[in-house]
Write a protein that holds these residues in place. Structure first.
Motif, mmCIF file in Angstrom:
data_model
loop_
_atom_site.group_PDB
_atom_site.id
_atom_site.type_symbol
_atom_site.label_atom_id
_atom_site.label_comp_id
_atom_site.label_asym_id
_atom_site.label_seq_id
_atom_site.Cartn_x
_atom_site.Cartn_y
_atom_site.Cartn_z
ATOM 1 N N SER A 1 27.144 -18.464 13.026
ATOM 2 C CA SER A 1 28.559 -18.772 12.894
ATOM 3 C C SER A 1 29.310 -17.481 12.621
ATOM 4 O O SER A 1 28.851 -16.653 11.828
ATOM 5 C CB SER A 1 28.819 -19.762 11.748
ATOM 6 O OG SER A 1 30.222 -19.957 11.577
ATOM 7 N N PRO A 2 30.474 -17.276 13.284
ATOM 8 C CA PRO A 2 31.278 -16.079 12.998
ATOM 9 C C PRO A 2 31.807 -16.067 11.574
ATOM 10 O O PRO A 2 32.153 -15.014 11.048
ATOM 11 C CB PRO A 2 32.414 -16.163 14.016
ATOM 12 C CG PRO A 2 32.467 -17.601 14.418
ATOM 13 C CD PRO A 2 31.067 -18.090 14.341
ATOM 14 N N THR B 1 27.038 -25.135 19.803
ATOM 15 C CA THR B 1 26.116 -25.482 20.880
ATOM 16 C C THR B 1 24.684 -25.213 20.436
ATOM 17 O O THR B 1 24.437 -24.313 19.637
ATOM 18 C CB THR B 1 26.416 -24.682 22.167
ATOM 19 O OG1 THR B 1 25.506 -25.080 23.195
ATOM 20 C CG2 THR B 1 26.267 -23.184 21.931
ATOM 21 N N LYS B 2 23.759 -26.003 20.977
ATOM 22 C CA LYS B 2 22.343 -25.769 20.730
ATOM 23 C C LYS B 2 21.674 -25.111 21.934
ATOM 24 O O LYS B 2 20.483 -24.833 21.907
ATOM 25 C CB LYS B 2 21.652 -27.091 20.390
ATOM 26 C CG LYS B 2 22.132 -27.710 19.078
ATOM 27 C CD LYS B 2 21.340 -28.939 18.714
ATOM 28 C CE LYS B 2 21.795 -29.514 17.372
ATOM 29 N NZ LYS B 2 21.022 -30.715 17.001
ATOM 30 N N ASP B 3 22.475 -24.865 22.971
ATOM 31 C CA ASP B 3 21.923 -24.326 24.220
ATOM 32 C C ASP B 3 21.483 -22.865 24.095
ATOM 33 O O ASP B 3 20.659 -22.402 24.889
ATOM 34 C CB ASP B 3 22.947 -24.443 25.348
ATOM 35 C CG ASP B 3 23.283 -25.893 25.678
ATOM 36 O OD1 ASP B 3 22.486 -26.784 25.285
ATOM 37 O OD2 ASP B 3 24.328 -26.146 26.305
ATOM 38 N N LEU B 4 22.040 -22.137 23.143
ATOM 39 C CA LEU B 4 21.661 -20.731 22.981
ATOM 40 C C LEU B 4 20.317 -20.566 22.275
ATOM 41 O O LEU B 4 19.706 -19.495 22.330
ATOM 42 C CB LEU B 4 22.751 -19.974 22.209
ATOM 43 C CG LEU B 4 23.951 -19.523 23.038
ATOM 44 C CD1 LEU B 4 25.104 -19.095 22.145
ATOM 45 C CD2 LEU B 4 23.564 -18.383 23.979
ATOM 46 N N GLY B 5 19.887 -21.605 21.577
ATOM 47 C CA GLY B 5 18.565 -21.551 20.955
ATOM 48 C C GLY B 5 18.505 -20.866 19.609
ATOM 49 O O GLY B 5 17.417 -20.606 19.093
ATOM 50 N N PHE C 1 17.170 -15.359 12.491
ATOM 51 C CA PHE C 1 17.189 -16.743 12.948
ATOM 52 C C PHE C 1 16.109 -17.613 12.306
ATOM 53 O O PHE C 1 16.310 -18.807 12.097
ATOM 54 C CB PHE C 1 17.030 -16.792 14.475
ATOM 55 C CG PHE C 1 18.139 -16.091 15.215
ATOM 56 C CD1 PHE C 1 19.436 -16.098 14.725
ATOM 57 C CD2 PHE C 1 17.887 -15.416 16.396
ATOM 58 C CE1 PHE C 1 20.463 -15.453 15.404
ATOM 59 C CE2 PHE C 1 18.897 -14.778 17.094
ATOM 60 C CZ PHE C 1 20.185 -14.791 16.594
ATOM 61 N N ALA C 2 14.952 -17.023 12.002
ATOM 62 C CA ALA C 2 13.806 -17.811 11.542
ATOM 63 C C ALA C 2 14.121 -18.644 10.301
ATOM 64 O O ALA C 2 13.739 -19.811 10.210
ATOM 65 C CB ALA C 2 12.611 -16.891 11.283
ATOM 66 N N ALA D 1 24.726 -22.768 17.279
ATOM 67 C CA ALA D 1 25.492 -21.518 17.373
ATOM 68 C C ALA D 1 26.964 -21.873 17.531
ATOM 69 O O ALA D 1 27.358 -22.513 18.506
ATOM 70 C CB ALA D 1 25.021 -20.688 18.557
ATOM 71 N N VAL D 2 27.773 -21.475 16.561
ATOM 72 C CA VAL D 2 29.204 -21.796 16.563
ATOM 73 C C VAL D 2 29.933 -20.812 17.473
ATOM 74 O O VAL D 2 29.893 -19.607 17.256
ATOM 75 C CB VAL D 2 29.775 -21.739 15.130
ATOM 76 C CG1 VAL D 2 31.277 -21.983 15.155
ATOM 77 C CG2 VAL D 2 29.079 -22.769 14.246
#
Length: 298
Positions: free
Chosen positions: A221-222, A213-217, A114-115, A231-232
């Protein structure tokens, strides 16, 4: 005595809060991919007769799993099966059986960091396991991969004709919808491609909807080549969709989200050259050296 009890309750409460916070930053998301070959061909600008549609495979569905921690993730095809030892990292009686088939068009494993939005693609090709470094991106080749069907010189079997790059446009709309309880925003990727089908020039316009969404932090993407931000949780194209179906917060082992070390490095350029050489040998070995009348989808 009361002080000891209160102290123990305090420790248990802190442990419970810490455990809840850990679960919120790690877990598993199940995705379902649906493919309709006839609809995909139609989206590519290919006119199909009823007889051709009848000969094509029916709609197929496959399952994928995203395992994530606070820093990393893995995404790969899975097959649910009874596992008395529980799933990786603990929790649940359904394990996952990784299906690692080969190379072009085969099932692959993706490992995300993620970084820096980097990822590692792991796949088998010619009895060798490779890993290919990459990054989350929006592919300039668009939702539809390059293809050629008919036309051209039938005696030219030494190389494929490169298709011109499409015009890509990203439209972020005000549309939102709830997926797994998260508010997802819509981005539409519009691809306009000039193609030749049976010696006829056509412009094919395709739209793919990305719900993120940005809620997962974290960013994910699949389809690593279909990403704009966040996060898609859903990608909807004509004849092809991938949608998140469930989420479970639980402990995930670092091993499950780390790329395997026993793999051979291959760059994107080396992979492209290897696949071009394989296609060249295939065309040359065909009886009569004829042209392959088919289309490919990335």
């Amino acid at each position: 005595m009361k002080k000891i009890i209160f102290a123990l309750l305090g420790v248990l409460s802190m442990a419970s809060i810490a455990n809840a916070q850990q679960k919120k930053t790690s877990g598993a998301i199940q995705f379902e991919n649906t493919i309709d070959p006839a609809a995909m061909a139609s989206a590519s600008g290919i006119q199909l007769t009823d007889q051709m549609k009848a000969r094509m495979p029916s709609t197929s569905k496959s399952n994928f799993e995203l395992l994530f921690t606070a820093t990393n993730a893995s995404y790969m095809p899975v097959e649910e099966t009874e596992d008395s030892n529980g799933a990786g990292g603990g929790g649940g009686g359904m394990g996952r059986m990784m299906m690692r088939f080969g190379g072009a068009g085969g099932n692959r494993e993706y490992y995300y960091v993620f970084a820096d939005k980097s990822l590692t693609e792991v796949f088998d090709l010619n009895d060798t396991t490779y890993y290919m470094p990459s990054k989350l991106t929006l592919s300039t080749s668009g939702p539809i991969g390059s293809f050629r069907m008919g036309g051209g010189n039938p005696n030219d079997t030494t190389k494929a004709k490169p298709a011109p790059a499409p015009k890509i446009e990203v439209v972020k709309t005000d549309s939102t919808k709830q997926i797994l309880g998260f508010t997802c925003h819509q981005a539409i990727v519009r691809s306009t491609r000039a193609i030749k089908i049976l010696d006829m020039d056509k412009n094919v316009v395709e739209e793919t909807k990305i719900w993120y969404t940005k809620d997962l932090g974290f960013d994910f993407s699949p389809n690593p080549n279909m990403w704009t931000e966040g996060a898609v949780l859903a990608i909807e194209g004509r004849g092809n969709s991938t949608i998140a179906k469930s989420i479970e917060y639980r402990n995930v082992s670092a091993k499950d989200v780390t790329a395997p070390k026993k793999a051979k490095l291959i760059t994107a350029e080396e992979y492209k050259t290897k696949m071009e050489n394989m296609m060249k040998r295939f065309r040359q070995n065909r009886p009569g050296g004829g042209q392959v009348r088919a289309f490919g989808i990335n």
